[in-house]
Design an enzyme around this catalytic site. Structure first.
Site, PDB file in Angstrom:
ATOM      1  N   CYS A  45      28.180 -26.630 -37.701  1.00 52.21           N
ATOM      2  CA  CYS A  45      28.829 -26.669 -36.381  1.00 52.21           C
ATOM      3  C   CYS A  45      29.477 -25.332 -36.055  1.00 52.21           C
ATOM      4  O   CYS A  45      29.435 -24.863 -34.903  1.00 52.21           O
ATOM      5  CB  CYS A  45      29.881 -27.776 -36.338  1.00 52.21           C
ATOM      6  SG  CYS A  45      29.231 -29.421 -36.678  1.00 52.21           S
TER       7      CYS A  45
HETATM    8  C1  BEZ Z   1      27.999 -29.280 -40.610  1.00 57.55           C
HETATM    9  O1  BEZ Z   1      28.295 -28.878 -39.497  1.00 57.55           O
HETATM   10  O2  BEZ Z   1      27.701 -28.512 -41.508  1.00 57.55           O
HETATM   11  C2  BEZ Z   1      27.988 -30.748 -40.896  1.00 57.55           C
HETATM   12  C3  BEZ Z   1      28.776 -31.607 -40.146  1.00 57.55           C
HETATM   13  C4  BEZ Z   1      28.765 -32.976 -40.451  1.00 57.55           C
HETATM   14  C5  BEZ Z   1      27.950 -33.453 -41.453  1.00 57.55           C
HETATM   15  C6  BEZ Z   1      27.138 -32.580 -42.163  1.00 57.55           C
HETATM   16  C7  BEZ Z   1      27.155 -31.216 -41.880  1.00 57.55           C
END
Ligand code: BEZ
Length: 207
Positions: A45
């Protein structure tokens, strides 16, 4: 039921990192890209929101506003923004909604419990000036989206909204386009001057 292409994008009022937003009023007659991410302070994210900030000027030049959302609070978003700016080398320049009530997540069907029980997945909605849904994308948590591709689709949507054309596989702006099958040869000549007929149903032209 999930939103479908051509549906009206639901309106909502919510708090964001840039204050309260009433979606349709905020959007006005611009295009909009509304996208969700699962969670603040997570790696994928962080890269996605930073990269989108780098594209924001290009989207603005295309009369397009960008709006992110997750079920985290605006306080969390504000705390996370510093990390995005530091690690991605960009100033955050678009709002992130704090959808702690999950109102928007539900309106836009962004929670897919078999993927993530209570968090939004990576949804994208491209919405036209008349508030209609023109593109939907859903990615899992583990796969970051390609926002260059989202810009490419926006380019196609804007072009095909204004000219009687479609865009072929892997099209990018400047490439030849497909003459709309609904257009007669006479109307196509009037519209484009010239075009190439590969098959009666496959005609291309250079804009
Ligand atoms: C991420 O942004 O890396 C992420 C967010 C939620 C679950 C898995 C990965």
């Amino acid at each position: 039921m999930a939103l479908r292409l051509g549906d009206e994008a639901p309106d909502f009022t919510a708090n964001s990192t840039q204050g309260e937003i009433s979606f349709h009023a905020w959007k006005g007659d611009s295009w909009a890209i509304l996208f969700s991410h699962p969670k603040d302070f997570t790696p994928v994210c962080t890269t996605e929101l930073g990269y989108t900030a780098k594209l924001a000027d290009r989207f603005a030049a295309k009369n397009t506003k960008v709006l992110a959302v997750s079920v985290d609070s605006v306080d969390d978003h504000n705390a996370w923004v510093g990390d995005i700016e530091e690690t991605q080398g960009v100033a955050m320049n678009y709002p992130i909604i704090g959808d702690t009530s999950r109102e928007i997540a539900e309106l836009y069907d962004m929670i897919h419990p078999n993927e993530l029980e209570t968090l939004t997945v990576r949804s994208v909605f491209v919405i036209s000036p008349d508030h209609k849904v023109k593109l939907t994308l859903t990615y899992p948590a583990s796969t970051g989206r390609n926002f260059d591709e989202i810009e490419r689709v926006l380019d196609s949507l804007q072009l095909t909204a204004s000219r009687p054309v479609a865009t072929p596989v892997n099209w990018t702006p400047g490439d030849d386009v497909i003459v709309s099958p609904g257009l007669s040869d006479e109307a196509a000549t009037e519209e484009f001057g010239s075009f190439v007929t590969h098959k009666p149903y496959l005609r291309t032209t250079t804009l």
